[in-house]
Design a protein around this motif. Structure first.
Motif, PDB file in Angstrom:
ATOM      1  N   LEU A  36       0.832  -1.208   0.000  1.00 33.34           N
ATOM      2  CA  LEU A  36       0.000   0.000   0.000  1.00 33.34           C
ATOM      3  C   LEU A  36       0.862   1.253   0.000  1.00 33.34           C
ATOM      4  O   LEU A  36       0.613   2.221  -0.737  1.00 33.34           O
ATOM      5  CB  LEU A  36      -0.915  -0.019   1.236  1.00 33.34           C
ATOM      6  N   TRP A  37       1.883   1.246   0.819  1.00 30.18           N
ATOM      7  CA  TRP A  37       2.782   2.406   0.915  1.00 30.18           C
ATOM      8  C   TRP A  37       3.529   2.635  -0.394  1.00 30.18           C
ATOM      9  O   TRP A  37       3.546   3.752  -0.921  1.00 30.18           O
ATOM     10  CB  TRP A  37       3.759   2.160   2.065  1.00 30.18           C
ATOM     11  N   ALA A  38       4.150   1.577  -0.918  1.00 27.69           N
ATOM     12  CA  ALA A  38       4.933   1.720  -2.152  1.00 27.69           C
ATOM     13  C   ALA A  38       4.042   2.022  -3.353  1.00 27.69           C
ATOM     14  O   ALA A  38       4.395   2.836  -4.227  1.00 27.69           O
ATOM     15  CB  ALA A  38       5.736   0.439  -2.400  1.00 27.69           C
ATOM     16  N   GLY A  39       2.852   1.356  -3.415  1.00 33.62           N
ATOM     17  CA  GLY A  39       1.954   1.599  -4.550  1.00 33.62           C
ATOM     18  C   GLY A  39       1.454   3.034  -4.597  1.00 33.62           C
ATOM     19  O   GLY A  39       1.374   3.658  -5.662  1.00 33.62           O
ATOM     20  N   SER A  40       1.091   3.583  -3.427  1.00 31.43           N
ATOM     21  CA  SER A  40       0.601   4.975  -3.382  1.00 31.43           C
ATOM     22  C   SER A  40       1.690   5.944  -3.835  1.00 31.43           C
ATOM     23  O   SER A  40       1.461   6.864  -4.632  1.00 31.43           O
ATOM     24  CB  SER A  40       0.144   5.316  -1.961  1.00 31.43           C
ATOM     25  N   ASP A  41       2.937   5.726  -3.289  1.00 28.91           N
ATOM     26  CA  ASP A  41       4.034   6.615  -3.693  1.00 28.91           C
ATOM     27  C   ASP A  41       4.340   6.492  -5.192  1.00 28.91           C
ATOM     28  O   ASP A  41       4.698   7.481  -5.845  1.00 28.91           O
ATOM     29  CB  ASP A  41       5.282   6.287  -2.877  1.00 28.91           C
ATOM     30  N   LEU A  42       4.189   5.278  -5.721  1.00 31.16           N
ATOM     31  CA  LEU A  42       4.458   5.092  -7.157  1.00 31.16           C
ATOM     32  C   LEU A  42       3.437   5.851  -8.010  1.00 31.16           C
ATOM     33  O   LEU A  42       3.803   6.507  -8.997  1.00 31.16           O
ATOM     34  CB  LEU A  42       4.440   3.603  -7.507  1.00 31.16           C
ATOM     35  N   LEU A  43       2.164   5.747  -7.633  1.00 32.15           N
ATOM     36  CA  LEU A  43       1.128   6.485  -8.377  1.00 32.15           C
ATOM     37  C   LEU A  43       1.359   7.998  -8.310  1.00 32.15           C
ATOM     38  O   LEU A  43       1.226   8.723  -9.302  1.00 32.15           O
ATOM     39  CB  LEU A  43      -0.262   6.134  -7.838  1.00 32.15           C
ATOM     40  N   ILE A  44       1.714   8.458  -7.090  1.00 31.50           N
ATOM     41  CA  ILE A  44       1.987   9.899  -6.954  1.00 31.50           C
ATOM     42  C   ILE A  44       3.184  10.304  -7.796  1.00 31.50           C
ATOM     43  O   ILE A  44       3.180  11.348  -8.471  1.00 31.50           O
ATOM     44  CB  ILE A  44       2.213  10.242  -5.468  1.00 31.50           C
ATOM     45  N   PHE A  45       4.245   9.474  -7.784  1.00 25.25           N
ATOM     46  CA  PHE A  45       5.437   9.797  -8.588  1.00 25.25           C
ATOM     47  C   PHE A  45       5.099   9.864 -10.080  1.00 25.25           C
ATOM     48  O   PHE A  45       5.525  10.794 -10.770  1.00 25.25           O
ATOM     49  CB  PHE A  45       6.525   8.745  -8.330  1.00 25.25           C
ATOM     50  N   LEU A  46       4.367   8.863 -10.567  1.00 21.18           N
ATOM     51  CA  LEU A  46       4.017   8.856 -11.997  1.00 21.18           C
ATOM     52  C   LEU A  46       3.172  10.083 -12.363  1.00 21.18           C
ATOM     53  O   LEU A  46       3.379  10.728 -13.402  1.00 21.18           O
ATOM     54  CB  LEU A  46       3.273   7.564 -12.346  1.00 21.18           C
TER      55      LEU A  46
END
Length: 391
Positions: A36-46
């Motif tokens: 959840l943590w990594a996926g959210s940060d990845l979406l925000i980064f993209l």
């Protein structure tokens, strides 16, 4: 144990991150929480990477974007924010907190700069017109452009019409010029013939000049009547008034003339003027002046496409006499004038009345309807353009 670190130790902590604890340990390495943590940060980064790319693309394709530097600052700020989220994913497994700190510092500096610039540009941004105002302005501009185009189309149409009128007028002027030369030649021929024929029937110079100048004056009066109107035609009433008006004033009810309105051409005006002059000259000598009982009635009419002019003279004793030898005046009345009008004429004495009857095809007498307006326009153009006096 002392908690104070030497300078070398602090530098080592800045460069080396192996002594730090990965962020995943704070999440107890729970798979769903790490994901959840990594996926959210990845979406925000993209997303934070795509937004600056879109802004930069707009700036490259639109050179007229207002406050472009502010757009660049926002793109940089958003890109750095996205980078911090990307580093947040890395720190789950690799505790690179010193590098994350430097990136956050850069993000903070860019954020502060963006905020300062934004506040300084508030008056300019407020002054920018709203979409509604822009649409209203565009609508007004479109309406004005349409109005100007309509005006331009009207002006172009008027120019085309005036150009066409000028071409027609120039054509008419050319025709009238040729016609004027032709008429002048014909008129000179008529005057020459009048001079020769009048000279044959007179013995004295004074008598010749009186008769000849009278006939020339009749031609001149007819021509002047047409010229005063700036047209190539004239009412028959005007021709008769010009030649016989003075007799009506002198003799009153003993001299009358009447007929329907009729517009005739210059040739007919000249020939009818000559005939009326000859008849008026004769009646002045042997009719109206010779007896108070003499009367003259002049009439004209149109029947079955034929023009007819009748001169009726009665009440004078001399009218009962037998006709004398035919002179040039009689030839002019019965031969020359009808020949010029492609008609016939007779001059007889019937029961003490002198009757002169002139008939001609209506087409040889009346003025052509073609070019009437063009003739007037041509005359106006001559008067306005060259200052000629039409009188």
């Amino acid at each position: 144990m002392s908690l104070r670190l030497s300078g070398d130790a602090r530098l080592e902590h800045v460069i080396e991150y192996g002594n730090y604890m990965p962020h995943g340990m704070c999440l107890l390495w729970q798979p769903w929480l790490v994901l959840l943590w990594a996926g959210s940060d990845l979406l925000i980064f993209l997303s934070y990477t795509a937004i600056p790319l879109a802004l930069i693309t707009v700036l490259r394709k639109r050179k007229d974007v207002p406050q472009a530097r502010l757009v660049v600052l926002f793109a940089s700020f958003i890109l750095l924010c996205g980078l911090t989220h990307m580093l947040g994913i890395v720190t789950l497994w690799y505790p690179i907190y010193p590098y994350v700190g430097w990136v956050k510092l850069a993000t903070g500096l860019v954020s502060v700069t963006t905020a300062v610039v934004l506040f300084r540009l508030i008056p300019d941004l407020i002054a920018l017109p709203s979409p509604g105002a822009m649409n209203a302005a565009n609508t007004r501009l479109i309406d004005e452009i349409a109005a100007h185009q309509a005006t331009l189309a009207t002006l172009e149409r008027q120019v085309e019409e005036r150009t066409k009128e000028l071409k027609e007028a120039n054509a008419v002027l050319a025709v009238q010029t040729r016609e004027a030369v032709h008429r002048s030649g014909n008129l000179l021929s008529v005057v020459n013939s009048l001079a020769v024929q009048t000279a044959k029937g007179t013995q004295r110079t004074e008598e010749f000049l009186g008769v000849f100048l009278g006939r020339v004056r009749a031609l001149a009066n007819a021509t002047k009547s047409i010229e005063r109107k700036n047209e190539s035609s004239i009412e028959l009433d005007a021709v008769v008034d010009e030649g016989l008006g003075v007799f009506e004033e002198i003799y009153g009810e003993r001299f009358t003339y009447a007929g329907p309105p009729l517009v005739i051409n210059p040739e007919a005006a000249q020939q009818i003027s000559l005939a009326l002059h000859e008849l008026a000259t004769n009646t002045q000598k042997y009719g109206l002046s010779a007896a108070e009982t003499a009367h003259v009635e002049v009439s004209w009419d149109v029947k079955h496409s034929q023009f007819e002019l009748v001169w009726l003279e009665y009440g004078a004793p001399a009218l009962s006499d037998e006709p004398k030898e035919e002179g040039f005046g009689s030839k002019l009345l019965t031969r020359v004038v009808p020949t010029m009008l492609r008609g016939q004429a007779s001059r007889t004495i019937e029961q003490g009345k002198l009757v002169y009857r002139l008939t001609a095809p209506l087409e040889a007498v009346v003025a052509s309807e073609e070019g009437g307006d063009s003739d007037r326009m041509a005359a106006r153009i001559v008067d306005e353009s060259f200052g000629l006096d039409s009188r």
